[in-house]
Design an enzyme around this catalytic site. Structure first.
Site, PDB file in Angstrom:
ATOM      1  N   SER A  66      -7.984  35.718 -77.100  1.00 35.06           N
ATOM      2  CA  SER A  66      -8.121  36.734 -78.133  1.00 35.06           C
ATOM      3  C   SER A  66      -8.744  36.128 -79.403  1.00 35.06           C
ATOM      4  O   SER A  66      -9.863  35.641 -79.372  1.00 35.06           O
ATOM      5  CB  SER A  66      -6.753  37.367 -78.413  1.00 35.06           C
ATOM      6  OG  SER A  66      -6.863  38.513 -79.208  1.00 35.06           O
TER       7      SER A  66
ATOM      8  N   ASP B  63      -8.851  46.251 -71.265  1.00 37.73           N
ATOM      9  CA  ASP B  63      -8.373  45.701 -72.539  1.00 37.73           C
ATOM     10  C   ASP B  63      -8.530  46.768 -73.624  1.00 37.73           C
ATOM     11  O   ASP B  63      -9.640  47.179 -73.949  1.00 37.73           O
ATOM     12  CB  ASP B  63      -9.184  44.449 -72.899  1.00 37.73           C
ATOM     13  CG  ASP B  63      -8.556  43.655 -74.033  1.00 37.73           C
ATOM     14  OD1 ASP B  63      -7.909  44.264 -74.903  1.00 37.73           O
ATOM     15  OD2 ASP B  63      -8.731  42.423 -74.064  1.00 37.73           O
TER      16      ASP B  63
ATOM     17  N   HIS C 156      -4.904  43.408 -72.232  1.00 35.82           N
ATOM     18  CA  HIS C 156      -4.989  42.308 -73.193  1.00 35.82           C
ATOM     19  C   HIS C 156      -3.869  41.309 -72.929  1.00 35.82           C
ATOM     20  O   HIS C 156      -2.929  41.146 -73.709  1.00 35.82           O
ATOM     21  CB  HIS C 156      -4.911  42.841 -74.623  1.00 35.82           C
ATOM     22  CG  HIS C 156      -5.438  41.862 -75.640  1.00 35.82           C
ATOM     23  ND1 HIS C 156      -6.763  41.492 -75.704  1.00 35.82           N
ATOM     24  CD2 HIS C 156      -4.827  41.184 -76.642  1.00 35.82           C
ATOM     25  CE1 HIS C 156      -6.940  40.633 -76.688  1.00 35.82           C
ATOM     26  NE2 HIS C 156      -5.771  40.427 -77.265  1.00 35.82           N
TER      27      HIS C 156
END
Length: 325
Positions: A196, A267, A300
């Site tokens: 991320s 995501d 995610h």
């Protein structure tokens, strides 16, 4: 495409632990952060682990833990800045190689997380020849969280192609990572990886390596041999191609640096399109050894299948022996 339903995950640390003013409580559920409300973002970036899903994006789980600050770095800003910010980085967790030490990789956590979370996962990977260094980002106010302070490698607002970048924060984090790698033995290959926001810093470091300098113009001396980014994006992508094409040395370094990017098609925190755009930008900018892998049904977080891809790629690209010594 219908995304696979995400597994139920138990969130550590709830919203009740956050100090909120009366005005903030009145706005709860209504204040928007880009296209996500703060309450929605808190849920989407929760911490969990299981045998099949290991999600350590971490915001709001580690946000209120008081990690001892062990490293202070003061950035060298541009000459136009009247004052410089000081960034204090948190604890660094190190996973020693179980076999012959052939490579060292600094791995960067996501927004609101810390280095300890990823060190536990990395220690379990079948990569006995890699030393993992897992630092913790500074605690700072973050625009996408409405100014709430949490661990973050740089400040970030809404993700967009033309949004402002926190160059000072990016340079400070990239320099901190370079310092961690600068003391490694000369015969050990070094790299950077992350998830991320950590992936964003890893990719930014890759561009610094190619250009031979940070965004503030200070030389970048680390010779990266591998860069990995999971569920991330590339900061400062707009002018990257022109910068690299303007220097023969930068083009040569970009062409020789292996990069692995992975992204889940489902995501909803850092949408897949940003991973895809980042891969395309790096490719047209001259990063020839770029691998981009998409994972259907993945949100995610990371899963064993994705980490298997990382292990296989690192073993091949770094020429690891793979045997315990």
């Amino acid at each position: 495409m219908v995304c696979a339903q995400r597994r139920s995950r138990q969130q550590k640390g709830g919203s009740k632990s956050f100090p909120q003013s009366k005005q903030e409580r009145k706005r709860k559920g209504r204040k928007k952060v880009g296209k996500l409300s703060l309450a929605s973002l808190a849920h989407k970036l929760s911490f969990s682990s299981s045998s099949s899903v290991f999600s350590i994006s971490g915001v709001f789980s580690a946000v209120c833990s008081k990690e001892k600050m062990s490293y202070s770095h003061q950035t060298v800003g541009s000459g136009s800045r009247a004052a410089r910010r000081t960034f204090e980085f948190g604890r660094t967790h190190v996973v020693r190689p179980k076999g012959k030490h052939q490579a060292t990789i600094v791995w960067l956590h996501g927004l609101g997380d810390n280095g300890s979370s990823w060190s536990q996962l990395l220690e379990s990977l079948p990569l006995p020849n890699i030393k993992w260094i897992c630092p913790t980002a500074p605690t700072r106010p973050v625009a996408i969280l409405g100014g709430f302070p949490c661990t973050a490698w740089f400040d970030v607002g809404e993700l967009s192609d033309d949004g402002p970048e926190d160059w000072e924060g990016l340079d400070a984090s990239a320099a901190h990572i370079a310092n961690l790698l600068s003391t490694e033995p000369v015969d050990v290959k070094v790299g950077i990886g992350g998830f991320s926001m950590g992936a964003a810093v890893a990719l930014y470091s890759a561009t610094c390596c190619a250009l031979g300098r940070y965004g503030n113009g200070i030389p970048y001396y680390v010779n990266l041999r591998a860069v990995v980014g999971l569920s991330g994006w590339l900061p400062g992508s707009r002018n990257l191609r022109n910068k690299i094409e303007g220097s023969h040395e930068a083009a040569r370094r970009a062409a020789s640096l292996p990069i692995l990017l992975t992204h889940g098609l489902c995501d909803d925190v850092v949408p897949y399109k940003y991973g895809e755009k980042s891969a395309n930008c790096l490719s047209i900018s001259g990063f020839r050894h770029l691998t981009f892998k998409s994972f259907e049904g993945l949100g995610h977080y990371t899963v064993p299948k994705e980490m298997d891809e990382v292990c296989n790629w690192l073993t091949a690209r770094l020429g690891l022996e793979g045997s315990r010594a």
